[in-house]
Design an enzyme around this catalytic site. Structure first.
Site, short mmCIF file in Angstrom:
data_model
loop_
_atom_site.label_atom_id
_atom_site.label_comp_id
_atom_site.label_asym_id
_atom_site.label_seq_id
_atom_site.Cartn_x
_atom_site.Cartn_y
_atom_site.Cartn_z
N ASN A 156 -5.68 7.62 7.40
CA ASN A 156 -5.52 6.58 6.39
C ASN A 156 -4.40 6.96 5.43
O ASN A 156 -3.27 6.55 5.58
CB ASN A 156 -6.85 6.35 5.64
N ASP A 212 -9.02 3.36 -5.17
CA ASP A 212 -8.24 3.20 -3.94
C ASP A 212 -7.04 4.14 -4.08
O ASP A 212 -7.19 5.33 -4.29
CB ASP A 212 -7.85 1.75 -3.76
N GLU A 217 0.84 -1.21 0.00
CA GLU A 217 0.00 0.00 0.00
C GLU A 217 0.87 1.25 0.00
O GLU A 217 2.04 1.22 0.35
CB GLU A 217 -0.91 0.02 1.23
N ASN A 229 -9.68 7.50 0.49
CA ASN A 229 -8.53 6.66 0.17
C ASN A 229 -7.47 7.52 -0.49
O ASN A 229 -7.14 8.58 0.02
CB ASN A 229 -8.96 5.46 -0.69
#
Length: 304
Positions: free
Chosen positions: A105, A219, A19, A174
Site C-alpha cells: 500500500n 490515512d 494519494e 496506511n
C-alpha cells in the site's frame, strides 16, 4: 469563543483520487488514482503529468537518497511489486521481495535509504463492499474484528535490496512517517483510528510498539518540526495532533481527505488531497479530486 475557520484554497481540481503526496524538487508530486498518472504541481498551480502508464498504474511513490523514484504499482501486469525509475526513465524491479506478503500500500524512505512498505494481503474494495452490506443489514462489527479481515504488516527493504517483515497485526496500514532523527516510525492504523509509533533500531528493525494518538480517522500523514502529525479525525476534516491525542489545529473540508503533506518554499504549506468518496465506483464517475492548500504553523520535517 471557537477558533476561526481556517481558510483553504483549491490549487488543482478535476482529479481522480490524489494519494501519496510528496514535496520534491519544488513541486508536490502525487499519484492520481483512477487515471494511471503521477502528477506534479507547483505552488502556483502549474501542473504536469510526469507519468501516464496503465501497465504500472502508480499507487504510491517516494524517492531514494540518490534521487531515483520508487513506485508501488497498482497493477500486477508490470511484473514487479516495487519499481525504481533509473536516470534514463526506465523502470526495473527493486529489492528482493519474494518472502514478503502481497498487497503493498504505502511507502516511505527514511534518511538512511531504508525503504518501509506496508500492506495487507486481501482485496480491500471487496472487503469494504461486504462490510457495507452487512452494516446496512444491522451488523456493526468493527472492521478489524470481522472474520474476513486480514491484519496488515510493515516490511523493511535495506539499501542492498534485502527485505524482511518488521511488524505485523496492523489494523489496515496506511500512511507512515519517520522522524527527522530516524529513530521513530509512526503509521496510520485506519481500521482502529490509531496512530501507532515504533522505535527504529540501527538496522531498521521496529520495536516498542505504542499508541501515539487515537480517536482519529488516519490515512496519509506528515509530521512537523514540533512533533505534531497532520491527519484526519472525522470524514471531512484535517487535524494537527500531538503525541497523546491532543488536537492542536483543524481544517474543515467539504469533501473527504485521503492524504496530506507539508511543503512549499518554507515547508509550511499544508497540501490536502481531497475527493468525494464513492465506494460503489471509487475510480470512475465524476472527477471530484482536489489539491487544497493552507498555511501551517510549523514546517515539515522527517520522511516523507
Amino acid at each position: 469563543m471557537s477558533a476561526p475557520r481556517r481558510v483553504t484554497r483549491v490549487l488543482l481540481d478535476g482529479l481522480g483520487i490524489g494519494e501519496c503526496p510528496r514535496w520534491h524538487d519544488d513541486r508536490l508530486w502525487f499519484c492520481n488514482w483512477g487515471t494511471n498518472q503521477i502528477v506534479a504541481v507547483d505552488v502556483e498551480g502549474n501542473s504536469e503529468v510526469v507519468m501516464d502508464d496503465a501497465t504500472v498504474s502508480p499507487h504510491s511513490i517516494d524517492w531514494l537518497p540518490d534521487g531515483r523514484l520508487l513506485i508501488v504499482p497498482g497493477t500486477a501486469t508490470c511484473g514487479a511489486r516495487l519499481l525504481v525509475q533509473d536516470a534514463d526513465g526506465s523502470l526495473t524491479p527493486y529489492g528482493h521481495l519474494d518472502g514478503l506478503p502481497s498487497g503493498f500500500n504505502e511507502i516511505t524512505v527514511d534518511g538512511r535509504g531504508n525503504v518501509y512498505v506496508n500492506g495487507a494481503d486481501f482485496d480491500f474494495l471487496a472487503f469494504l463492499d461486504r462490510a457495507m452490506k452487512d452494516m446496512a443489514a444491522g451488523d456493526q462489527t468493527p472492521l478489524h474484528e470481522r472474520p474476513d479481515f486480514v491484519p496488515g504488516y510493515i516490511a523493511l527493504i535495506t539499501p542492498d535490496g534485502t527485505a524482511r517483515q518488521v511488524a505485523g497485526d496492523i489494523a489496515f496500514p496506511n500512511g507512515m512517517v519517520v522522524t527527522p532523527d530516524n529513530r521513530t516510525l509512526i503509521i496510520s492504523e485506519s481500521f482502529t483510528g490509531t496512530l501507532t509509533a515504533f522505535d527504529i533500531a540501527e538496522d531498521g528493525q521496529l520495536s516498542n510498539r505504542r499508541v501515539f494518538a487515537d480517536g482519529l480517522g488516519p490515512d496519509g500523514i506528515c509530521i512537523d518540526a514540533e512533533g505534531a502529525v497532520w491527519t484526519s479525525q472525522g470524514q471531512r476534516d484535517c487535524v494537527r495532533v500531538a503525541e497523546g491525542g491532543k488536537i492542536l489545529d483543524r481544517v474543515e473540508l467539504e469533501r473527504d481527505p485521503f492524504a496530506c503533506m507539508l511543503g512549499g518554499p518554507d515547508g509550511q504549506t499544508l497540501f490536502i488531497m481531497a475527493a468525494v468518496w464513492n465506494p460503489e465506483n471509487p475510480f470512475g464517475g465524476p472527477r471530484t479530486g482536489q489539491v487544497l492548500v493552507t498555511e501551517a504553523p510549523a514546517r515539515h520535517v522527517g520522511w516523507p
